[in-house]
Motif scaffolding. Sequence first.
Motif, short mmCIF file in Angstrom:
data_model
loop_
_atom_site.label_atom_id
_atom_site.label_comp_id
_atom_site.label_asym_id
_atom_site.label_seq_id
_atom_site.Cartn_x
_atom_site.Cartn_y
_atom_site.Cartn_z
N CYS A 22 3.38 -2.52 7.09
CA CYS A 22 3.89 -2.62 5.72
C CYS A 22 4.98 -3.68 5.64
CB CYS A 22 4.43 -1.27 5.27
SG CYS A 22 5.05 -1.27 3.57
N GLU A 54 -13.42 -0.16 -0.11
CA GLU A 54 -12.95 -1.34 0.63
C GLU A 54 -11.66 -1.88 0.02
OE1 GLU A 54 -14.35 -5.92 1.21
OE2 GLU A 54 -15.91 -4.37 1.24
N ARG A 55 -11.58 -1.95 -1.32
CA ARG A 55 -10.34 -2.40 -1.97
C ARG A 55 -9.18 -1.49 -1.65
NH1 ARG A 55 -13.55 -3.36 -6.19
NH2 ARG A 55 -12.93 -1.49 -7.32
N LEU A 56 -9.44 -0.18 -1.64
CA LEU A 56 -8.39 0.78 -1.33
C LEU A 56 -7.90 0.59 0.10
CD1 LEU A 56 -6.73 3.30 -2.12
CD2 LEU A 56 -8.62 4.67 -1.22
N GLU A 57 -8.83 0.45 1.03
CA GLU A 57 -8.45 0.28 2.44
C GLU A 57 -7.68 -1.01 2.66
OE1 GLU A 57 -12.19 0.69 4.42
OE2 GLU A 57 -12.17 2.89 4.23
N ARG A 58 -8.04 -2.09 1.97
CA ARG A 58 -7.32 -3.35 2.09
C ARG A 58 -5.92 -3.27 1.47
NH1 ARG A 58 -11.76 -6.24 -0.23
NH2 ARG A 58 -10.38 -6.49 -1.99
N GLY A 59 -5.77 -2.45 0.43
CA GLY A 59 -4.53 -2.41 -0.30
C GLY A 59 -3.50 -1.43 0.23
N VAL A 60 -3.91 -0.54 1.13
CA VAL A 60 -2.98 0.46 1.66
C VAL A 60 -2.51 0.01 3.04
CG1 VAL A 60 -2.73 2.84 2.44
CG2 VAL A 60 -4.04 2.33 0.38
N THR A 61 -1.21 -0.11 3.20
CA THR A 61 -0.63 -0.44 4.50
C THR A 61 0.30 0.68 4.92
OG1 THR A 61 1.13 -1.68 3.43
CG2 THR A 61 -0.78 -2.93 4.17
#
Length: 140
Positions: free
Chosen positions: A133, A121-128
Amino acid sequence: MNKKEESLGVLFYFSVTPDDDRARVADAVAALADALRRAGVRVQTHDRDHVRPGAKYFEWERAGVPLRFEIGPRDVDDDSCVFAYRVGDDDKITVSLDDTAAEAVAGLERTQSHLYDAAKERLERGVTTGAACPLHLGYR
């Protein structure tokens, strides 16, 4: 047991004051540690009496141990022990000594799943990507 389960560490903690209770608890700890090892769980016994419980807990939580077992004379009398998870939704729970190994493996799997889901979940929130972007300048 797969490698994921074998790699998980567990702390086993007990504290006893009277000498007659010490032998009973030590025997229960040894039997339980053997059962956990047979189930593929690494066990470290922490029985230093000169260290306060809070300091013991902090030491092992800082080391990243996901599950702490607590057992004392009353727990031996009740044929149970207490599980305390470092992460997840589980608070302290009381488990029968007969079910401890199976519950530990299941609880460690839940902990692993919880940590994986939180990281995903953290990875998905942090990748734009693309126009989402903030640094997107219209280039492709």
